[in-house]
Design an enzyme around this catalytic site. Structure first.
Site, PDB file in Angstrom:
ATOM      1  N   HIS A 310       0.855  -1.188   0.000  1.00  0.00           N
ATOM      2  CA  HIS A 310       0.000   0.000   0.000  1.00  0.00           C
ATOM      3  C   HIS A 310       0.887   1.232   0.000  1.00  0.00           C
ATOM      4  O   HIS A 310       1.965   1.211   0.591  1.00  0.00           O
ATOM      5  CB  HIS A 310      -0.904   0.021   1.250  1.00  0.00           C
ATOM      6  CG  HIS A 310      -2.093   0.892   1.072  1.00  0.00           C
ATOM      7  ND1 HIS A 310      -2.045   2.245   1.290  1.00  0.00           N
ATOM      8  CD2 HIS A 310      -3.343   0.611   0.657  1.00  0.00           C
ATOM      9  CE1 HIS A 310      -3.228   2.759   1.028  1.00  0.00           C
ATOM     10  NE2 HIS A 310      -4.034   1.799   0.631  1.00  0.00           N
ATOM     11  N   ASP A 366      -8.045  -5.353  -0.405  1.00  0.00           N
ATOM     12  CA  ASP A 366      -8.440  -6.049  -1.626  1.00  0.00           C
ATOM     13  C   ASP A 366      -8.024  -7.509  -1.622  1.00  0.00           C
ATOM     14  O   ASP A 366      -8.506  -8.304  -2.420  1.00  0.00           O
ATOM     15  CB  ASP A 366      -7.852  -5.334  -2.851  1.00  0.00           C
ATOM     16  CG  ASP A 366      -8.514  -3.990  -3.060  1.00  0.00           C
ATOM     17  OD1 ASP A 366      -9.724  -3.900  -2.831  1.00  0.00           O
ATOM     18  OD2 ASP A 366      -7.822  -3.034  -3.424  1.00  0.00           O
TER      19      ASP A 366
HETATM   20  N1  CMC Z   1       4.373  -7.407  -4.831  1.00  0.00           N
HETATM   21  C1  CMC Z   1       5.720  -7.385  -4.921  1.00  0.00           C
HETATM   22  N2  CMC Z   1       6.482  -6.292  -4.652  1.00  0.00           N
HETATM   23  C2  CMC Z   1       5.840  -5.183  -4.287  1.00  0.00           C
HETATM   24  C3  CMC Z   1       4.429  -5.129  -4.171  1.00  0.00           C
HETATM   25  C4  CMC Z   1       3.689  -6.297  -4.461  1.00  0.00           C
HETATM   26  N3  CMC Z   1       2.356  -6.293  -4.366  1.00  0.00           N
HETATM   27  N4  CMC Z   1       4.059  -3.887  -3.797  1.00  0.00           N
HETATM   28  C5  CMC Z   1       5.197  -3.177  -3.678  1.00  0.00           C
HETATM   29  N5  CMC Z   1       6.279  -3.966  -3.970  1.00  0.00           N
HETATM   30  C6  CMC Z   1       7.687  -3.580  -3.895  1.00  0.00           C
HETATM   31  C7  CMC Z   1       8.046  -2.638  -5.019  1.00  0.00           C
HETATM   32  O1  CMC Z   1       8.468  -3.349  -6.167  1.00  0.00           O
HETATM   33  C8  CMC Z   1       9.152  -1.835  -4.399  1.00  0.00           C
HETATM   34  O2  CMC Z   1      10.318  -2.653  -4.348  1.00  0.00           O
HETATM   35  P1  CMC Z   1      11.789  -2.011  -4.513  1.00  0.00           P
HETATM   36  O3  CMC Z   1      11.947  -1.130  -3.288  1.00  0.00           O
HETATM   37  O4  CMC Z   1      12.697  -3.169  -4.551  1.00  0.00           O
HETATM   38  O5  CMC Z   1      11.765  -1.235  -5.780  1.00  0.00           O
HETATM   39  C9  CMC Z   1       8.683  -1.649  -2.969  1.00  0.00           C
HETATM   40  O6  CMC Z   1       7.849  -2.790  -2.707  1.00  0.00           O
HETATM   41  C10 CMC Z   1       7.881  -0.368  -2.749  1.00  0.00           C
HETATM   42  O7  CMC Z   1       6.764  -0.393  -3.611  1.00  0.00           O
HETATM   43  P2  CMC Z   1       6.263   0.813  -4.505  1.00  0.00           P
HETATM   44  O8  CMC Z   1       5.841   0.305  -5.852  1.00  0.00           O
HETATM   45  O9  CMC Z   1       7.242   1.923  -4.482  1.00  0.00           O
HETATM   46  O10 CMC Z   1       4.984   1.231  -3.706  1.00  0.00           O
HETATM   47  P3  CMC Z   1       3.874   2.231  -4.202  1.00  0.00           P
HETATM   48  O11 CMC Z   1       3.474   2.996  -3.008  1.00  0.00           O
HETATM   49  O12 CMC Z   1       4.319   3.031  -5.365  1.00  0.00           O
HETATM   50  O13 CMC Z   1       2.685   1.272  -4.707  1.00  0.00           O
HETATM   51  C11 CMC Z   1       0.866  -0.228  -4.607  1.00  0.00           C
HETATM   52  C12 CMC Z   1       1.657   0.871  -3.868  1.00  0.00           C
HETATM   53  C13 CMC Z   1      -0.401  -0.527  -3.819  1.00  0.00           C
HETATM   54  C14 CMC Z   1       0.467   0.285  -6.000  1.00  0.00           C
HETATM   55  C15 CMC Z   1       1.761  -1.491  -4.713  1.00  0.00           C
HETATM   56  O14 CMC Z   1       2.073  -1.982  -3.437  1.00  0.00           O
HETATM   57  C16 CMC Z   1       1.094  -2.588  -5.556  1.00  0.00           C
HETATM   58  O15 CMC Z   1       1.233  -2.584  -6.782  1.00  0.00           O
HETATM   59  N6  CMC Z   1       0.348  -3.544  -4.902  1.00  0.00           N
HETATM   60  C17 CMC Z   1      -0.405  -4.551  -5.641  1.00  0.00           C
HETATM   61  C18 CMC Z   1      -1.727  -3.942  -6.122  1.00  0.00           C
HETATM   62  C19 CMC Z   1      -2.714  -3.759  -4.982  1.00  0.00           C
HETATM   63  O16 CMC Z   1      -2.944  -4.653  -4.180  1.00  0.00           O
HETATM   64  N7  CMC Z   1      -3.364  -2.578  -4.952  1.00  0.00           N
HETATM   65  C20 CMC Z   1      -4.425  -2.283  -3.971  1.00  0.00           C
HETATM   66  C21 CMC Z   1      -4.039  -1.226  -3.005  1.00  0.00           C
HETATM   67  S1  CMC Z   1      -5.189  -1.110  -1.617  1.00  0.00           S
HETATM   68  C22 CMC Z   1      -6.698  -0.591  -2.312  1.00  0.00           C
HETATM   69  C23 CMC Z   1      -6.719   0.861  -2.623  1.00  0.00           C
HETATM   70  O17 CMC Z   1      -6.996   1.653  -1.717  1.00  0.00           O
HETATM   71  O18 CMC Z   1      -6.461   1.236  -3.769  1.00  0.00           O
END
Ligand code: CMC
Length: 427
Positions: A310, A366
């Site tokens: 998240h 989710d």
């Molecule tokens: N699986 C594997 N690695 C992950 C995941 C995941 N689901 N989420 C984050 N990471 C890794 C990411 O690759 C990064 O790694 P590194 O530091 O090595 O580059 C690190 O964790 C930080 O992640 P980020 O992408 O910078 O985080 P963000 O804040 O930009 O993205 C997110 C948040 C929710 C989009 C992401 O965690 C994600 O894609 N999750 C899966 C989709 C999901 O479940 N979304 C629903 C969110 S809750 C409902 C809502 O309110 O929308």
């Protein structure tokens, strides 16, 4: 003031005080009631700087009194009240009153509130049947909702002066639109909207008729809880979109339509559909969870564990804990769902894995909500539409707050230009 950070054109390198360049400027600080204080970007702009913040992770785009999240502690407050307390003690429409007016309703206020929602004629408007029938087969329910809410612009009073009525119309109509989408996707008969039934009961009846799902108090309670826990989540992607669209003085329903499109994405509300599709894909590929966890950890593999991580939470969010328990209860009542076992096993693996622990990636709402919708008998394409029904109060509250904000300005972010410098055509 040192400006050396600005001297090299091209993609800027992030620099910190511990790095090469230190920017010194007097910045006005705004103190919130809770959370991080904010410095005024305009003061930096006066010194010749922009704030570079892809994803707007560290940028406050507004002042807001509606919802507060402490991501490190996993806390979510609706107008100051912990969301899990609200979910335990309040109905969805009481929550909508709290979010949109600032307080829970008294008995008499609630009666008037429910009467205003029940009086909306929009849910039964004759336009919906032909409109949903005209959608090509295979249209996603979120596309249907975005189109239908856009059409509401011409069916109901809209804009800042009519926002109160528009809010009632949206609350009344969202379940009816979702039920129309369900009937279209499943090719089921449409059932009439009945405002005399409870909000959740009416919705389930419009979808499932008199089948046990629509009358089972456990299912009704589960859906009510989910709606309350989805009711608002401060400046997430769809709500920020709603605010940005509304800042151009676009109407309320157009802003909601845009928010629905933002919510649809699998990184946001679309994740509930993506989780179930991921679990099904893993099962169809032999069920080797370790293989998929390894893929999620491989930086060269685009695969991510859907339903994990998240932007704001760095721990288990309070909503996910409640929804996890509801999923166990509902799935316990329905036919055994092997995907629930798989989900719990995947959660266990990921929660003990260094990669996820280091990055503080926990299951989010989710991860579990789709299992509940599935147990109720909704097809996966409907899951994000159910999230959207729950998010309506938040969108009403944020649209109203944005429309009356003293600092209201059209949203117009800046950029760091990294294309070619000025050049002349050579012919
Ligand atoms: N699986 C594997 N690695 C992950 C995941 C995941 N689901 N989420 C984050 N990471 C890794 C990411 O690759 C990064 O790694 P590194 O530091 O090595 O580059 C690190 O964790 C930080 O992640 P980020 O992408 O910078 O985080 P963000 O804040 O930009 O993205 C997110 C948040 C929710 C989009 C992401 O965690 C994600 O894609 N999750 C899966 C989709 C999901 O479940 N979304 C629903 C969110 S809750 C409902 C809502 O309110 O929308």
């Amino acid at each position: 003031m040192s400006r050396t950070a600005h001297e090299t054109p091209g993609v800027p390198e992030p620099r910190t005080a511990a790095g090469k360049n230190v920017v010194q400027a007097e910045l006005a600080v705004s103190e919130p009631v809770m959370g991080r204080p904010a410095v005024a970007a305009a003061d930096l702009a006066r010194e010749g700087y922009l704030v570079y913040d892809p994803g707007l992770a560290d940028t406050a785009i507004c002042r807001s009194e509606i919802t507060y999240i402490d991501g490190d502690a996993g806390i979510l407050l609706y107008r100051g009240y912990p969301a899990q307390q609200v979910a335990e003690k309040c109905t969805f429409l009481q929550t909508a009153h709290l979010l949109t007016t600032g307080e829970l309703p008294t008995g008499a206020q609630e009666e008037r509130w429910l009467a205003r929602i029940a009086a909306s004629t929009l849910p039964a408007n004759p336009v919906w049947g032909p409109l949903f029938d005209a959608m090509p087969a295979g249209t996603h329910p979120m596309a249907m909702l975005a189109a239908a809410t856009s059409v509401m612009t011409s069916l109901a009073p809209d804009g800042a002066s009519a926002i109160e009525q528009a809010g009632f119309d949206l609350l009344a109509t969202m379940p009816a639109l979702a039920a129309h989408a369900f009937a279209r996707v499943e090719d089921r008969p449409r059932r009439p909207y009945d405002p005399s039934a409870g909000y959740v009961e009416n919705f389930l009846h419009m979808c499932f008729g008199d089948s046990p799902v629509a009358t089972d108090p456990a299912m009704v309670h589960a859906l009510e809880t989910l709606l309350v826990l989805h009711a608002d989540h401060e400046q997430n992607c769809s709500t920020a979109t709603l605010r940005l669209v509304s800042s151009s003085n676009a109407g309320f329903f157009s802003s909601v339509s845009a928010a629905l499109s933002a919510l649809w994405g699998p990184l946001h509300g679309g994740a509930n559909q993506a989780v179930i599709e991921m679990l099904q894909a893993i099962r169809d590929d032999g069920g080797d969870l370790g293989k998929y966890v390894a893929k999620a950890k491989d930086r060269n593999d685009p695969f991510r564990l859907m339903g994990f991580g998240h932007r704001v939470y760095r721990t288990f969010d309070a909503r996910a804990r409640v929804i996890r328990e509801v999923a166990r209860e509902v799935c316990g009542k329905a036919a055994h769902d092997p995907l629930l076992d798989m989900a719990l096993e995947l959660e266990e693996i990921a929660r003990n894995d260094e990669f996820f622990l280091e990055r503080k990636l926990y299951p989010n709402v989710d991860f579990y909500s789709g299992l509940i919708y599935r147990a109720m008998g909704f097809p996966v394409e409907m899951f994000t539409a159910l999230f959207a029904v729950g998010r309506a109060p938040g969108w009403i509250a944020h649209w109203t707050e944005a429309a009356t904000a003293p600092e209201r300005r059209i949203g117009r972010p800046a950029q760091l230009y990294t294309g070619p410098a000025t050049r002349d055509l050579q012919f």
